[in-house]
Design a protein around this motif. Sequence first.
Motif, PDB file in Angstrom:
ATOM      1  N   VAL A  94       0.835  -1.197   0.000  1.00 56.77           N
ATOM      2  CA  VAL A  94       0.000   0.000   0.000  1.00 56.77           C
ATOM      3  C   VAL A  94       0.873   1.252   0.000  1.00 56.77           C
ATOM      4  CG1 VAL A  94      -1.888  -1.154   1.239  1.00 56.77           C
ATOM      5  CG2 VAL A  94      -0.185   0.158   2.535  1.00 56.77           C
ATOM      6  N   GLU A  95       0.286   2.324  -0.503  1.00 57.79           N
ATOM      7  CA  GLU A  95       0.914   3.644  -0.437  1.00 57.79           C
ATOM      8  C   GLU A  95       0.173   4.479   0.591  1.00 57.79           C
ATOM      9  OE1 GLU A  95       1.948   7.521  -3.275  1.00 57.79           O
ATOM     10  OE2 GLU A  95       0.702   5.879  -4.031  1.00 57.79           O
ATOM     11  N   LEU A  96       0.920   5.287   1.357  1.00 55.32           N
ATOM     12  CA  LEU A  96       0.336   6.233   2.304  1.00 55.32           C
ATOM     13  C   LEU A  96       0.476   7.625   1.699  1.00 55.32           C
ATOM     14  CD1 LEU A  96       0.950   3.651   4.020  1.00 55.32           C
ATOM     15  CD2 LEU A  96       1.380   5.167   5.945  1.00 55.32           C
ATOM     16  N   PRO A  97      -0.517   8.074   0.954  1.00 59.05           N
ATOM     17  CA  PRO A  97      -0.375   9.322   0.195  1.00 59.05           C
ATOM     18  C   PRO A  97      -0.163  10.560   1.050  1.00 59.05           C
ATOM     19  CG  PRO A  97      -2.639   8.523   0.129  1.00 59.05           C
ATOM     20  CD  PRO A  97      -1.820   7.433   0.730  1.00 59.05           C
ATOM     21  N   ASP A  98      -0.630  10.535   2.297  1.00 63.84           N
ATOM     22  CA  ASP A  98      -0.475  11.703   3.171  1.00 63.84           C
ATOM     23  C   ASP A  98       0.809  11.667   3.997  1.00 63.84           C
ATOM     24  OD1 ASP A  98      -2.923  12.509   2.216  1.00 63.84           O
ATOM     25  OD2 ASP A  98      -4.050  11.767   3.945  1.00 63.84           O
ATOM     26  N   HIS A  99       1.661  10.661   3.745  1.00 59.40           N
ATOM     27  CA  HIS A  99       2.884  10.504   4.528  1.00 59.40           C
ATOM     28  C   HIS A  99       4.071  10.307   3.593  1.00 59.40           C
ATOM     29  CE1 HIS A  99      -0.299   9.699   7.467  1.00 59.40           C
ATOM     30  NE2 HIS A  99       0.557  10.136   8.361  1.00 59.40           N
ATOM     31  N   ASP A 100       4.338  11.338   2.815  1.00 60.67           N
ATOM     32  CA  ASP A 100       5.489  11.381   1.911  1.00 60.67           C
ATOM     33  C   ASP A 100       5.497  10.234   0.906  1.00 60.67           C
ATOM     34  OD1 ASP A 100       6.328  13.627   3.264  1.00 60.67           O
ATOM     35  OD2 ASP A 100       7.771  12.568   4.527  1.00 60.67           O
ATOM     36  N   GLY A 101       4.312   9.703   0.580  1.00 62.71           N
ATOM     37  CA  GLY A 101       4.250   8.613  -0.387  1.00 62.71           C
ATOM     38  C   GLY A 101       4.902   7.334   0.082  1.00 62.71           C
ATOM     39  N   MET A 102       4.985   7.154   1.396  1.00 61.18           N
ATOM     40  CA  MET A 102       5.584   5.951   1.973  1.00 61.18           C
ATOM     41  C   MET A 102       4.864   4.697   1.474  1.00 61.18           C
ATOM     42  SD  MET A 102       5.719   5.119   6.049  1.00 61.18           S
ATOM     43  CE  MET A 102       6.373   3.603   6.725  1.00 61.18           C
ATOM     44  N   ILE A 103       5.642   3.669   1.157  1.00 56.96           N
ATOM     45  CA  ILE A 103       5.105   2.382   0.726  1.00 56.96           C
ATOM     46  C   ILE A 103       5.273   1.377   1.862  1.00 56.96           C
ATOM     47  CG2 ILE A 103       5.244   0.522  -0.971  1.00 56.96           C
ATOM     48  CD1 ILE A 103       4.370   3.239  -2.131  1.00 56.96           C
ATOM     49  N   VAL A 104       4.214   0.634   2.166  1.00 56.43           N
ATOM     50  CA  VAL A 104       4.282  -0.433   3.165  1.00 56.43           C
ATOM     51  C   VAL A 104       3.947  -1.748   2.480  1.00 56.43           C
ATOM     52  CG1 VAL A 104       3.408  -1.336   5.343  1.00 56.43           C
ATOM     53  CG2 VAL A 104       3.653   1.134   5.041  1.00 56.43           C
ATOM     54  N   GLU A 105       4.919  -2.621   2.415  1.00 55.64           N
ATOM     55  CA  GLU A 105       4.760  -3.937   1.793  1.00 55.64           C
ATOM     56  C   GLU A 105       4.546  -4.975   2.893  1.00 55.64           C
ATOM     57  OE1 GLU A 105       4.661  -4.089  -1.393  1.00 55.64           O
ATOM     58  OE2 GLU A 105       5.997  -2.572  -2.261  1.00 55.64           O
ATOM     59  N   ASN A 106       3.452  -5.707   2.780  1.00 57.82           N
ATOM     60  CA  ASN A 106       3.043  -6.686   3.795  1.00 57.82           C
ATOM     61  C   ASN A 106       3.184  -8.073   3.184  1.00 57.82           C
ATOM     62  OD1 ASN A 106       1.674  -8.225   5.696  1.00 57.82           O
ATOM     63  ND2 ASN A 106      -0.269  -7.164   5.501  1.00 57.82           N
ATOM     64  N   VAL A 107       4.036  -8.914   3.779  1.00 58.82           N
ATOM     65  CA  VAL A 107       4.365 -10.191   3.141  1.00 58.82           C
ATOM     66  C   VAL A 107       4.358 -11.344   4.135  1.00 58.82           C
ATOM     67  CG1 VAL A 107       6.861  -9.873   3.409  1.00 58.82           C
ATOM     68  CG2 VAL A 107       6.001 -11.335   1.578  1.00 58.82           C
ATOM     69  N   ILE A 147       9.090  -2.875   4.434  1.00 55.42           N
ATOM     70  CA  ILE A 147       8.561  -4.209   4.193  1.00 55.42           C
ATOM     71  C   ILE A 147       8.485  -4.934   5.524  1.00 55.42           C
ATOM     72  CG2 ILE A 147      10.834  -5.169   3.546  1.00 55.42           C
ATOM     73  CD1 ILE A 147       9.140  -6.976   1.546  1.00 55.42           C
ATOM     74  N   VAL A 148       7.308  -5.481   5.813  1.00 53.61           N
ATOM     75  CA  VAL A 148       7.056  -6.089   7.120  1.00 53.61           C
ATOM     76  C   VAL A 148       6.372  -7.436   6.932  1.00 53.61           C
ATOM     77  CG1 VAL A 148       6.701  -3.776   8.081  1.00 53.61           C
ATOM     78  CG2 VAL A 148       4.711  -5.175   7.513  1.00 53.61           C
ATOM     79  N   GLY A 149       6.432  -8.236   7.983  1.00 54.91           N
ATOM     80  CA  GLY A 149       5.659  -9.467   7.966  1.00 54.91           C
ATOM     81  C   GLY A 149       6.392 -10.626   8.578  1.00 54.91           C
ATOM     82  N   HIS A 225       9.600  -9.523  10.985  1.00 51.25           N
ATOM     83  CA  HIS A 225      10.578  -8.470  10.734  1.00 51.25           C
ATOM     84  C   HIS A 225       9.912  -7.211  10.208  1.00 51.25           C
ATOM     85  CE1 HIS A 225      14.072 -11.270  11.055  1.00 51.25           C
ATOM     86  NE2 HIS A 225      13.164 -12.148  10.661  1.00 51.25           N
ATOM     87  N   MET A 226      10.624  -6.101  10.395  1.00 51.85           N
ATOM     88  CA  MET A 226      10.256  -4.809   9.822  1.00 51.85           C
ATOM     89  C   MET A 226      11.544  -4.202   9.272  1.00 51.85           C
ATOM     90  SD  MET A 226       7.572  -3.399  12.756  1.00 51.85           S
ATOM     91  CE  MET A 226       6.534  -2.510  11.591  1.00 51.85           C
TER      92      MET A 226
END
Length: 263
Positions: A94-107, A147-149, A225-226
């Motif tokens: 996912v992208e967090l558009p209101d937070h500097d375009g941060m990407i969070v990858e969940n795996v 990337i987390v999971g 991990h994160m």
Amino acid sequence: MISIATWNINSVRLRMPIVERFLKEEAPDVLCLQEIKCQEHQFPFKAFEALGYNHFAIHGQKGYHGVATVSRVPITEFSRHDWQANGEARHVGVELPDHDGMIVENVYIPAGGDEPDREKNPKFGQKLDFFERMTRWADTIDRPTLIVGDFNVAPLESDVWSHKQLLKVVSHTPIEVETMQRFKDAHGFTDIGREFIRDPDRYYSWWSYRSKDWKVNDRGRRLDHMWASPELAAQSTRHWLREDARDWEKPSDHIPLITEFDL
């Protein structure tokens, strides 16, 4: 500030009471769940919405695997990769558009079966191949990425209850550690957990259900991990875990991890 949590919940519908407890006590902005074990239409949306989590990215399947990212802040689904090349639901980004375009990858990376031998155990080969596909993907990252999971690998000696006894046990074998390290190096990820809980301090996130008293035996492993891109890692301010969640009613065998960032 924004806080991101990750938790292999081992069936979100079965364990919704402890998810609710966690969200009330910690209130992370974003929660990444693995092993939700349900299809998207079966996901307990209303329970999350009642707690203020109104944004969702769900990649589920019937009965097994599945990942979900729920959020109090706007998110936009960014990616779905089939790193196992077999159609299993093991990733959503996912992208967090209101937070500097941060990407969070969940795996949710495959466990790999019981025998650490690609020829004798195809599941082990699938796990190594999953990491190799992720490594090629990591070369292409051009955004601040977390990337987390559940990576299903405990890389350091202090990440397991006995390095010597687990060297030939899937999740701590040298080939898994080396393969995961190549993935980490491909983008220069920072292991956020070990930035705040320094090696050789004990740091576990999983204890088997087979142990009658997990606290007394304490045969844990750090499977969750994160990891953050270098520029994002520099903005991390705090990292912690809720080990007590392993003792809650009908617990997961994993515990939640949380990282806070100052963006």
